[in-house]
Design a protein around this motif. Structure first.
Motif, PDB file in Angstrom:
ATOM      1  N   TYR A  39      -2.384  11.219  31.426  1.00  0.00           N
ATOM      2  CA  TYR A  39      -2.600  12.597  31.863  1.00  0.00           C
ATOM      3  C   TYR A  39      -2.076  13.572  30.816  1.00  0.00           C
ATOM      4  N   ALA A  40      -2.838  14.615  30.597  1.00  0.00           N
ATOM      5  CA  ALA A  40      -2.474  15.600  29.585  1.00  0.00           C
ATOM      6  C   ALA A  40      -1.132  16.249  29.904  1.00  0.00           C
ATOM      7  N   ASP A  41      -0.269  16.299  28.905  1.00  0.00           N
ATOM      8  CA  ASP A  41       1.035  16.950  29.043  1.00  0.00           C
ATOM      9  C   ASP A  41       1.073  18.124  28.064  1.00  0.00           C
ATOM     10  N   THR A  42       0.396  19.175  28.437  1.00  0.00           N
ATOM     11  CA  THR A  42       0.225  20.319  27.544  1.00  0.00           C
ATOM     12  C   THR A  42       1.542  21.011  27.219  1.00  0.00           C
ATOM     13  N   ASP A  43       2.432  21.118  28.213  1.00  0.00           N
ATOM     14  CA  ASP A  43       3.683  21.843  27.987  1.00  0.00           C
ATOM     15  C   ASP A  43       4.812  20.965  27.446  1.00  0.00           C
ATOM     16  N   GLY A  44       4.560  19.666  27.267  1.00  0.00           N
ATOM     17  CA  GLY A  44       5.537  18.793  26.643  1.00  0.00           C
ATOM     18  C   GLY A  44       6.774  18.501  27.454  1.00  0.00           C
ATOM     19  N   ASP A  45       6.665  18.548  28.792  1.00  0.00           N
ATOM     20  CA  ASP A  45       7.845  18.282  29.630  1.00  0.00           C
ATOM     21  C   ASP A  45       7.880  16.850  30.165  1.00  0.00           C
ATOM     22  N   THR A  46       7.004  16.010  29.663  1.00  0.00           N
ATOM     23  CA  THR A  46       6.869  14.572  30.007  1.00  0.00           C
ATOM     24  C   THR A  46       6.225  14.343  31.375  1.00  0.00           C
ATOM     25  N   TYR A  47       5.736  15.416  32.000  1.00  0.00           N
ATOM     26  CA  TYR A  47       5.017  15.302  33.265  1.00  0.00           C
ATOM     27  C   TYR A  47       3.584  15.771  33.037  1.00  0.00           C
ATOM     28  N   GLY A  48       2.601  14.959  33.490  1.00  0.00           N
ATOM     29  CA  GLY A  48       1.208  15.250  33.197  1.00  0.00           C
ATOM     30  C   GLY A  48       0.451  15.956  34.299  1.00  0.00           C
ATOM     31  N   ASP A  49      -0.716  16.479  33.893  1.00  0.00           N
ATOM     32  CA  ASP A  49      -1.604  17.213  34.795  1.00  0.00           C
ATOM     33  C   ASP A  49      -2.601  16.235  35.414  1.00  0.00           C
ATOM     34  N   ASN A  50      -2.555  16.095  36.736  1.00  0.00           N
ATOM     35  CA  ASN A  50      -3.417  15.142  37.432  1.00  0.00           C
ATOM     36  C   ASN A  50      -4.900  15.476  37.257  1.00  0.00           C
ATOM     37  N   ASP A  51      -5.209  16.714  36.963  1.00  0.00           N
ATOM     38  CA  ASP A  51      -6.605  17.128  36.818  1.00  0.00           C
ATOM     39  C   ASP A  51      -7.146  16.901  35.406  1.00  0.00           C
ATOM     40  N   SER A  52      -6.280  16.452  34.515  1.00  0.00           N
ATOM     41  CA  SER A  52      -6.714  16.204  33.130  1.00  0.00           C
ATOM     42  C   SER A  52      -6.354  14.765  32.757  1.00  0.00           C
ATOM     43  N   VAL A  53      -7.266  13.826  33.089  1.00  0.00           N
ATOM     44  CA  VAL A  53      -6.986  12.397  32.935  1.00  0.00           C
ATOM     45  C   VAL A  53      -7.886  11.781  31.863  1.00  0.00           C
ATOM     46  N   PHE A  54      -7.334  10.789  31.162  1.00  0.00           N
ATOM     47  CA  PHE A  54      -8.099  10.066  30.142  1.00  0.00           C
ATOM     48  C   PHE A  54      -7.658   8.605  30.168  1.00  0.00           C
ATOM     49  N   ASN A  55      -8.616   7.703  30.402  1.00  0.00           N
ATOM     50  CA  ASN A  55      -8.299   6.278  30.420  1.00  0.00           C
ATOM     51  C   ASN A  55      -8.261   5.736  28.992  1.00  0.00           C
ATOM     52  N   SER A  56      -7.257   4.915  28.733  1.00  0.00           N
ATOM     53  CA  SER A  56      -7.124   4.358  27.392  1.00  0.00           C
ATOM     54  C   SER A  56      -6.276   3.097  27.439  1.00  0.00           C
ATOM     55  N   CYS A  57      -6.455   2.248  26.413  1.00  0.00           N
ATOM     56  CA  CYS A  57      -5.642   1.039  26.320  1.00  0.00           C
ATOM     57  C   CYS A  57      -4.273   1.350  25.745  1.00  0.00           C
ATOM     58  N   VAL A  58      -4.166   2.425  24.969  1.00  0.00           N
ATOM     59  CA  VAL A  58      -2.895   2.861  24.395  1.00  0.00           C
ATOM     60  C   VAL A  58      -2.708   4.331  24.722  1.00  0.00           C
ATOM     61  N   GLN A  59      -1.451   4.768  24.779  1.00  0.00           N
ATOM     62  CA  GLN A  59      -1.153   6.148  25.158  1.00  0.00           C
ATOM     63  C   GLN A  59      -1.584   7.114  24.054  1.00  0.00           C
ATOM     64  N   PRO A  60      -2.517   8.002  24.362  1.00  0.00           N
ATOM     65  CA  PRO A  60      -2.956   8.979  23.359  1.00  0.00           C
ATOM     66  C   PRO A  60      -1.869  10.039  23.119  1.00  0.00           C
ATOM     67  N   SER A  61      -1.868  10.653  21.979  1.00  0.00           N
ATOM     68  CA  SER A  61      -0.931  11.732  21.688  1.00  0.00           C
ATOM     69  C   SER A  61      -1.186  12.890  22.637  1.00  0.00           C
ATOM     70  N   GLY A  62      -0.122  13.436  23.211  1.00  0.00           N
ATOM     71  CA  GLY A  62      -0.257  14.557  24.127  1.00  0.00           C
ATOM     72  C   GLY A  62      -0.541  14.160  25.552  1.00  0.00           C
ATOM     73  N   TYR A  63      -0.502  12.854  25.824  1.00  0.00           N
ATOM     74  CA  TYR A  63      -0.749  12.360  27.182  1.00  0.00           C
ATOM     75  C   TYR A  63       0.433  11.519  27.652  1.00  0.00           C
ATOM     76  N   VAL A  64       0.646  11.477  28.964  1.00  0.00           N
ATOM     77  CA  VAL A  64       1.710  10.676  29.575  1.00  0.00           C
ATOM     78  C   VAL A  64       1.144   9.939  30.780  1.00  0.00           C
ATOM     79  N   SER A  65       1.897   8.968  31.255  1.00  0.00           N
ATOM     80  CA  SER A  65       1.412   8.181  32.392  1.00  0.00           C
ATOM     81  C   SER A  65       1.720   8.854  33.731  1.00  0.00           C
TER      82      SER A  65
END
Length: 211
Positions: A39-65
């Motif tokens: 999930y996108a973590d735009t503000d960098g607080d380690t908590y992601g936005d549930n409405d901005s999701v991206f499936n991946s095998c590895v954690q993309p930059s700017g995203y958190v679980s």
């Protein structure tokens, strides 16, 4: 439609796997059975936005679980915030705001004073700390008799043996006293001829001896 015509294991008919290769030419590994949502973590607080999701095998930059951020534009708003603040914002993302949240930071509240006699001054002995002023409470305290509308810090001290203006001084001991009525200005009568000295006077609620 082949995205890598040098590798026979890469083509649109292949099954995607988490191996760092776009096996089925879909553009990414998001459709691999082993991929997970980030999930996108735009503000960098380690908590992601549930409405901005991206499936991946590895954690993309700017995203958190984690997907529990309720405002991904502010790093000061997330479920990890220790205390709710009086700011009309759900700071800790628990769906409760300000006075409705038991996790409210007392340092951000204001003190309000219960005004029983409705004279616009509340009692210092009956207060509540809150974000919003409750009905029946005032922002100003200092009422020393909250059952009498005529006694409060805004009242005028008069000669009645009562601390009318709540400054702990009573009658003539209060420099703000209004001596009209039972009191007045009295003049020293040193020679006891019943006429006083205009240059030697005092304000009092009752006639002093020798005046």
């Amino acid at each position: 439609t082949d995205c890598d015509d040098t590798n026979s294991a890469v083509n649109p008919n292949e099954i995607e796997t988490c191996d760092g290769v776009d096996n089925n030419c879909s553009g990414d590994e998001a459709d691999a059975p082993g991929s997970i949502p980030f999930y996108a973590d735009t503000d960098g607080d380690t908590y992601g936005d549930n409405d901005s999701v991206f499936n991946s095998c590895v954690q993309p930059s700017g995203y958190v679980s984690d997907n529990t951020d309720c405002d991904d534009t502010s790093s000061a708003v997330n479920p990890g915030v220790a205390l709710e603040l009086c700011d009309s914002i759900d700071n800790d993302c628990d769906t409760l705001i300000d006075d409705d949240d038991s996790n409210l930071d007392p340092a951000s509240t204001s003190t309000f004073y219960n005004d029983v006699d409705l004279d616009f001054y509340g009692s210092d002995l009956d207060t509540i700390d809150a974000c919003e002023r409750p009905t029946g409470y005032r922002t100003t305290g200092g009422d020393c008799e909250d059952n009498d509308i005529t006694i409060n810090p805004g009242a005028t001290e008069v000669c009645d043996s009562i601390d009318n203006d709540c400054d702990t001084l009573i009658d003539a001991d209060d420099p703000d006293v209004d001596p009209s009525g039972t009191g007045g200005t009295f003049y020293a009568d040193t020679d006891s001829d019943s006429f006083g000295d205009p240059n030697n006077s005092q304000v009092a609620c009752s006639q002093p001896s020798g005046y």
